[in-house]
Design an enzyme around this catalytic site. Structure first.
Site, PDB file in Angstrom:
ATOM      1  N   LYS A  14     -50.698  42.673 -55.250  1.00 24.96           N
ATOM      2  CA  LYS A  14     -51.630  41.662 -55.753  1.00 24.96           C
ATOM      3  C   LYS A  14     -52.659  41.250 -54.692  1.00 24.96           C
ATOM      4  O   LYS A  14     -52.486  41.517 -53.501  1.00 24.96           O
ATOM      5  CB  LYS A  14     -50.832  40.442 -56.236  1.00 24.96           C
ATOM      6  CG  LYS A  14     -49.901  40.751 -57.423  1.00 24.96           C
ATOM      7  CD  LYS A  14     -49.297  39.468 -57.970  1.00 24.96           C
ATOM      8  CE  LYS A  14     -48.402  39.753 -59.170  1.00 24.96           C
ATOM      9  NZ  LYS A  14     -47.921  38.497 -59.809  1.00 24.96           N
ATOM     10  N   TYR A  54     -52.419  41.105 -68.926  1.00 24.25           N
ATOM     11  CA  TYR A  54     -51.385  40.068 -69.066  1.00 24.25           C
ATOM     12  C   TYR A  54     -51.407  39.421 -70.452  1.00 24.25           C
ATOM     13  O   TYR A  54     -50.942  38.285 -70.604  1.00 24.25           O
ATOM     14  CB  TYR A  54     -51.573  38.998 -67.993  1.00 24.25           C
ATOM     15  CG  TYR A  54     -51.033  39.383 -66.621  1.00 24.25           C
ATOM     16  CD1 TYR A  54     -49.662  39.549 -66.398  1.00 24.25           C
ATOM     17  CD2 TYR A  54     -51.880  39.557 -65.536  1.00 24.25           C
ATOM     18  CE1 TYR A  54     -49.164  39.884 -65.152  1.00 24.25           C
ATOM     19  CE2 TYR A  54     -51.384  39.879 -64.272  1.00 24.25           C
ATOM     20  CZ  TYR A  54     -50.025  40.038 -64.092  1.00 24.25           C
ATOM     21  OH  TYR A  54     -49.532  40.356 -62.846  1.00 24.25           O
ATOM     22  N   PHE A  62     -49.793  28.919 -67.592  1.00 24.65           N
ATOM     23  CA  PHE A  62     -50.293  29.472 -66.331  1.00 24.65           C
ATOM     24  C   PHE A  62     -51.231  30.660 -66.523  1.00 24.65           C
ATOM     25  O   PHE A  62     -51.700  31.238 -65.541  1.00 24.65           O
ATOM     26  CB  PHE A  62     -49.129  29.871 -65.410  1.00 24.65           C
ATOM     27  CG  PHE A  62     -48.165  30.884 -65.989  1.00 24.65           C
ATOM     28  CD1 PHE A  62     -48.427  32.241 -65.954  1.00 24.65           C
ATOM     29  CD2 PHE A  62     -46.971  30.461 -66.558  1.00 24.65           C
ATOM     30  CE1 PHE A  62     -47.549  33.172 -66.478  1.00 24.65           C
ATOM     31  CE2 PHE A  62     -46.070  31.383 -67.091  1.00 24.65           C
ATOM     32  CZ  PHE A  62     -46.369  32.743 -67.043  1.00 24.65           C
ATOM     33  N   THR A  96     -39.182  36.461 -59.148  1.00 24.76           N
ATOM     34  CA  THR A  96     -40.596  36.137 -59.339  1.00 24.76           C
ATOM     35  C   THR A  96     -41.054  35.046 -58.370  1.00 24.76           C
ATOM     36  O   THR A  96     -42.146  35.129 -57.808  1.00 24.76           O
ATOM     37  CB  THR A  96     -40.832  35.671 -60.798  1.00 24.76           C
ATOM     38  OG1 THR A  96     -40.336  36.678 -61.681  1.00 24.76           O
ATOM     39  CG2 THR A  96     -42.305  35.436 -61.066  1.00 24.76           C
ATOM     40  N   ARG A 107     -40.942  40.206 -52.162  1.00 25.15           N
ATOM     41  CA  ARG A 107     -41.488  38.867 -52.439  1.00 25.15           C
ATOM     42  C   ARG A 107     -40.989  37.836 -51.432  1.00 25.15           C
ATOM     43  O   ARG A 107     -41.717  36.892 -51.089  1.00 25.15           O
ATOM     44  CB  ARG A 107     -41.159  38.452 -53.877  1.00 25.15           C
ATOM     45  CG  ARG A 107     -42.078  39.145 -54.885  1.00 25.15           C
ATOM     46  CD  ARG A 107     -41.620  38.906 -56.282  1.00 25.15           C
ATOM     47  NE  ARG A 107     -42.581  39.320 -57.290  1.00 25.15           N
ATOM     48  CZ  ARG A 107     -42.241  39.597 -58.552  1.00 25.15           C
ATOM     49  NH1 ARG A 107     -40.977  39.512 -58.939  1.00 25.15           N
ATOM     50  NH2 ARG A 107     -43.163  39.958 -59.412  1.00 25.15           N
ATOM     51  N   ASN A 117     -47.412  36.031 -55.556  1.00 31.47           N
ATOM     52  CA  ASN A 117     -46.100  36.559 -55.170  1.00 31.47           C
ATOM     53  C   ASN A 117     -46.134  38.027 -54.770  1.00 31.47           C
ATOM     54  O   ASN A 117     -45.140  38.738 -54.916  1.00 31.47           O
ATOM     55  CB  ASN A 117     -45.075  36.293 -56.288  1.00 31.47           C
ATOM     56  CG  ASN A 117     -45.463  36.924 -57.606  1.00 31.47           C
ATOM     57  OD1 ASN A 117     -46.554  37.484 -57.736  1.00 31.47           O
ATOM     58  ND2 ASN A 117     -44.586  36.846 -58.582  1.00 31.47           N
ATOM     59  N   HIS A 120     -46.277  42.934 -58.500  1.00 32.24           N
ATOM     60  CA  HIS A 120     -45.872  42.918 -59.906  1.00 32.24           C
ATOM     61  C   HIS A 120     -45.074  44.179 -60.185  1.00 32.24           C
ATOM     62  O   HIS A 120     -45.316  45.217 -59.566  1.00 32.24           O
ATOM     63  CB  HIS A 120     -47.115  42.894 -60.820  1.00 32.24           C
ATOM     64  CG  HIS A 120     -46.813  43.271 -62.244  1.00 32.24           C
ATOM     65  ND1 HIS A 120     -46.315  42.369 -63.149  1.00 32.24           N
ATOM     66  CD2 HIS A 120     -46.887  44.464 -62.887  1.00 32.24           C
ATOM     67  CE1 HIS A 120     -46.122  42.999 -64.313  1.00 32.24           C
ATOM     68  NE2 HIS A 120     -46.465  44.263 -64.179  1.00 32.24           N
ATOM     69  N   GLU A 131     -48.176  49.962 -69.217  1.00 30.70           N
ATOM     70  CA  GLU A 131     -48.912  49.462 -68.049  1.00 30.70           C
ATOM     71  C   GLU A 131     -49.496  50.615 -67.230  1.00 30.70           C
ATOM     72  O   GLU A 131     -50.625  50.524 -66.732  1.00 30.70           O
ATOM     73  CB  GLU A 131     -48.001  48.563 -67.206  1.00 30.70           C
ATOM     74  CG  GLU A 131     -47.652  47.281 -67.955  1.00 30.70           C
ATOM     75  CD  GLU A 131     -46.721  46.341 -67.217  1.00 30.70           C
ATOM     76  OE1 GLU A 131     -46.258  46.670 -66.098  1.00 30.70           O
ATOM     77  OE2 GLU A 131     -46.461  45.256 -67.755  1.00 30.70           O
TER      78      GLU A 131
HETATM   79  P1  CMP Z   1     -45.804  39.062 -62.572  1.00 29.04           P
HETATM   80  O1  CMP Z   1     -44.613  39.931 -62.323  1.00 29.04           O
HETATM   81  O2  CMP Z   1     -47.124  39.591 -62.174  1.00 29.04           O
HETATM   82  O3  CMP Z   1     -45.837  38.678 -64.116  1.00 29.04           O
HETATM   83  C1  CMP Z   1     -46.452  37.503 -64.590  1.00 29.04           C
HETATM   84  C2  CMP Z   1     -46.832  36.589 -63.468  1.00 29.04           C
HETATM   85  O4  CMP Z   1     -47.077  35.267 -63.846  1.00 29.04           O
HETATM   86  C3  CMP Z   1     -45.675  36.498 -62.493  1.00 29.04           C
HETATM   87  O5  CMP Z   1     -45.568  37.693 -61.778  1.00 29.04           O
HETATM   88  C4  CMP Z   1     -46.052  35.274 -61.684  1.00 29.04           C
HETATM   89  O6  CMP Z   1     -46.832  35.594 -60.541  1.00 29.04           O
HETATM   90  C5  CMP Z   1     -46.895  34.509 -62.674  1.00 29.04           C
HETATM   91  N1  CMP Z   1     -46.247  33.260 -63.047  1.00 29.04           N
HETATM   92  C6  CMP Z   1     -45.075  33.101 -63.657  1.00 29.04           C
HETATM   93  N2  CMP Z   1     -44.817  31.799 -63.840  1.00 29.04           N
HETATM   94  C7  CMP Z   1     -45.855  31.130 -63.318  1.00 29.04           C
HETATM   95  C8  CMP Z   1     -46.172  29.766 -63.203  1.00 29.04           C
HETATM   96  N3  CMP Z   1     -45.345  28.824 -63.666  1.00 29.04           N
HETATM   97  N4  CMP Z   1     -47.332  29.445 -62.605  1.00 29.04           N
HETATM   98  C9  CMP Z   1     -48.180  30.402 -62.150  1.00 29.04           C
HETATM   99  N5  CMP Z   1     -47.928  31.736 -62.250  1.00 29.04           N
HETATM  100  C10 CMP Z   1     -46.768  32.082 -62.819  1.00 29.04           C
END
Ligand code: CMP
Length: 142
Positions: A14, A54, A62, A96, A107, A117, A120, A131
């Site tokens: 990311k 997404y 979010f 996550t 992570r 984070n 993905h 994807e």
């Molecule tokens: P990812 O694996 O990229 O899939 C969806 C993303 O949403 C996840 O990683 C997080 O980085 C993000 N995400 C999940 N929950 C939250 C949240 N509460 N606030 C902001 N980002 C979020």
């Protein structure tokens, strides 16, 4: 793709990690983890492209934060091969929320927050195929 996709997964390094100069270290973790890199490229998504990727999260509170962040800078997109690739990549990434991720995970080491984070990964073989095809043409998978 004409081949079996069960041993493939999709990953993103990311913008927080790319801009923080962590791409090389994360790729090293990928190859040390026994993954073969089958596809890799540097991209910079538009907001619309991030919203498309997404889309499953579009009703989540979010979603604007997530898609703005993912289109804020370059990402490295990856097609990774390993037996049981989806679970193996999720295990290597960690939880996550980096604060809840196990020691030794990507992570834990590179993630800054729930939103930023570092990486993905696909959550199922079905979504991995979707994807991968969102970002890679057949010619870009070697
Ligand atoms: P990812 O694996 O990229 O899939 C969806 C993303 O949403 C996840 O990683 C997080 O980085 C993000 N995400 C999940 N929950 C939250 C949240 N509460 N606030 C902001 N980002 C979020």
């Amino acid at each position: 793709m004409s081949e079996q996709t069960g041993n493939l997964t999709f990953g993103i390094i990311k913008p927080d990690a790319v801009c923080g100069g962590k791409t090389g270290a994360i790729i090293q973790r990928v190859t040390d983890g026994g993954f073969k890199v089958r596809g890799m490229k540097l991209i910079h998504m538009t907001l619309q492209e991030a919203e498309g990727f997404y889309a499953v999260h579009r009703e989540r509170p979010f979603f604007p934060e997530l898609t703005t962040f993912m289109s804020s800078g370059p990402c490295v997109v990856l097609t990774l091969e390993k037996d049981g690739a989806v679970k193996a990549w999720r295990d290597l990434m960690g939880a996550t929320d980096p604060a809840k991720a196990d020691e030794g995970t990507i992570r834990k080491e590179f993630g800054g927050s729930l939103g930023e984070n570092a990486v993905h990964g696909s959550d199922s073989e079905e979504n991995a195929a979707i994807e991968i095809s969102y970002f890679f043409s057949r010619l870009e998978i070697v």
